[in-house]
Design an enzyme around this catalytic site. Structure first.
Site, PDB file in Angstrom:
ATOM      1  N   ASN A  10     -60.941  66.084  29.381  1.00 58.09           N
ATOM      2  CA  ASN A  10     -59.974  66.458  30.427  1.00 58.09           C
ATOM      3  C   ASN A  10     -60.529  66.189  31.828  1.00 58.09           C
ATOM      4  O   ASN A  10     -60.479  67.038  32.709  1.00 58.09           O
ATOM      5  CB  ASN A  10     -59.570  67.928  30.269  1.00 58.09           C
ATOM      6  CG  ASN A  10     -58.303  68.278  31.033  1.00 58.09           C
ATOM      7  OD1 ASN A  10     -57.611  67.402  31.535  1.00 58.09           O
ATOM      8  ND2 ASN A  10     -58.004  69.560  31.136  1.00 58.09           N
ATOM      9  N   GLU A  36     -59.456  61.094  27.596  1.00 62.82           N
ATOM     10  CA  GLU A  36     -58.921  61.648  28.836  1.00 62.82           C
ATOM     11  C   GLU A  36     -60.011  61.720  29.909  1.00 62.82           C
ATOM     12  O   GLU A  36     -60.233  62.762  30.526  1.00 62.82           O
ATOM     13  CB  GLU A  36     -58.273  63.019  28.586  1.00 62.82           C
ATOM     14  CG  GLU A  36     -57.026  63.203  29.415  1.00 62.82           C
ATOM     15  CD  GLU A  36     -56.232  64.469  29.111  1.00 62.82           C
ATOM     16  OE1 GLU A  36     -55.360  64.788  29.931  1.00 62.82           O
ATOM     17  OE2 GLU A  36     -56.474  65.119  28.072  1.00 62.82           O
ATOM     18  N   ASP A 148     -58.426  62.482  20.083  1.00 65.92           N
ATOM     19  CA  ASP A 148     -57.353  63.454  20.249  1.00 65.92           C
ATOM     20  C   ASP A 148     -56.069  62.828  19.712  1.00 65.92           C
ATOM     21  O   ASP A 148     -55.487  61.953  20.349  1.00 65.92           O
ATOM     22  CB  ASP A 148     -57.227  63.816  21.733  1.00 65.92           C
ATOM     23  CG  ASP A 148     -56.086  64.781  22.016  1.00 65.92           C
ATOM     24  OD1 ASP A 148     -55.394  65.188  21.069  1.00 65.92           O
ATOM     25  OD2 ASP A 148     -55.889  65.110  23.200  1.00 65.92           O
ATOM     26  N   ASN A 150     -53.319  64.578  19.104  1.00 67.34           N
ATOM     27  CA  ASN A 150     -52.187  65.349  19.616  1.00 67.34           C
ATOM     28  C   ASN A 150     -51.187  65.726  18.524  1.00 67.34           C
ATOM     29  O   ASN A 150     -49.978  65.827  18.774  1.00 67.34           O
ATOM     30  CB  ASN A 150     -51.485  64.601  20.760  1.00 67.34           C
ATOM     31  CG  ASN A 150     -51.923  65.099  22.126  1.00 67.34           C
ATOM     32  OD1 ASN A 150     -51.961  66.305  22.370  1.00 67.34           O
ATOM     33  ND2 ASN A 150     -52.272  64.187  23.016  1.00 67.34           N
ATOM     34  N   HIS A 245     -60.207  71.373  25.446  1.00 64.24           N
ATOM     35  CA  HIS A 245     -60.589  70.998  24.085  1.00 64.24           C
ATOM     36  C   HIS A 245     -62.050  71.397  23.859  1.00 64.24           C
ATOM     37  O   HIS A 245     -62.767  71.741  24.801  1.00 64.24           O
ATOM     38  CB  HIS A 245     -60.490  69.484  23.885  1.00 64.24           C
ATOM     39  CG  HIS A 245     -59.106  68.945  23.941  1.00 64.24           C
ATOM     40  ND1 HIS A 245     -58.441  68.440  22.846  1.00 64.24           N
ATOM     41  CD2 HIS A 245     -58.239  68.788  24.991  1.00 64.24           C
ATOM     42  CE1 HIS A 245     -57.248  68.011  23.192  1.00 64.24           C
ATOM     43  NE2 HIS A 245     -57.096  68.216  24.494  1.00 64.24           N
TER      44      HIS A 245
END
Length: 254
Positions: A10, A36, A148, A150, A245
């Site tokens: 992130n 990310e 990830d 999702n 995360h």
């Protein structure tokens, strides 16, 4: 043994301010897949990781401060493939692959369905990615696809499956895609070793969700079935706290 960690951080700059580099140094993974990163190459301080023994390979999104993936490796790859050759996916910097002698490692960041338009894009992505992987496996059968996704695959992977049955990330069509993907020849490495509930990799920043462990398991180290004899361990490293995360771990025999 080769230790591989996948981590949606992130934002690389935000995660470094929270001590990501010190955590990686203490953990000593051989390969790190990041998602990310939210940074252009010039904003990604490679020198920090070079000093820890890693070479850095980056695929940034065209949009500033958005998406992006990277692979850090102590092992010299034979080849790096940036993107997957699908323009609408590569524009968002969602795929990077490192080829090694016995297998290839992919750092992947699936889209989220944050609104109806993005949910439609996500479903298109799923089919495009499935076709990409199906074709890639003809050339490279041994794949480790880390990142990830999702998507929570099963009810055990989400803290409140009933309330979230209509939520993006737990929709029936997304879960069906995960089942199809695994059935095509992949192993969910964490579930191979751990069948217990309440094991999550992402928590909302709202309502003290992480403290209460109201999470979702949306990060996976998927490995080709052909690597099953080399699989030595897998875990969710929930104590690490540099992002919404946490990192996930898989160990493969050399």
């Amino acid at each position: 043994m080769t230790k591989i960690i996948s981590y949606n951080i992130n934002g690389i700059r935000a995660a470094l301010k929270k001590g990501l580099d010190s955590w990686i140094y203490a953990s000593q993974p051989d390969i790190v897949c990041l998602q990310e990163i939210k940074a252009k190459p010039e904003q990604f301080d490679e020198e920090i990781f070079n000093k820890l023994g890693y070479s850095c390979f980056i695929n940034s999104a065209e949009k500033p401060g958005y998406s992006g993936v990277a692979i850090l490796s102590k092992i010299k790859p034979n080849h790096i493939e940036t993107g997957c050759g699908i323009e609408k996916i590569d524009f968002e910097g969602r795929v990077i692959r490192a080829d090694f002698d016995k297998y290839s490692v992919i750092s992947i960041y699936f889209p989220s369905g944050s609104n109806p338009l993005r949910q439609s894009f996500k479903m298109e992505f799923l089919e495009d990615f499935f076709n990409y992987i199906t074709n890639l496996r003809r050339k490279i059968p041994n794949l480790i696809i880390s990142g990830d996704y999702n998507i929570c695959h099963q009810a055990i992977d989400i803290h409140n499956p009933i309330a979230n049955k209509n939520s993006s990330g737990f929709l029936p069509e997304e879960r069906a895609w995960m089942s199809k993907f695994i059935a095509s020849g992949f192993i969910d490495s964490f579930r191979h070793f751990n069948k217990s509930p309440h094991s999550y990799s992402w928590w909302s920043y709202r309502s003290n969700s992480r403290i209460k462990n109201l999470g979702w398991r949306i990060d996976y180290n998927m490995i080709s079935e052909s690597l099953i004899s080399e699989l030595r361990g897998a875990a969710i490293l929930s104590k690490a706290n540099h992002s919404d995360h946490c990192p996930i771990f898989v160990e493969i025999a050399d």
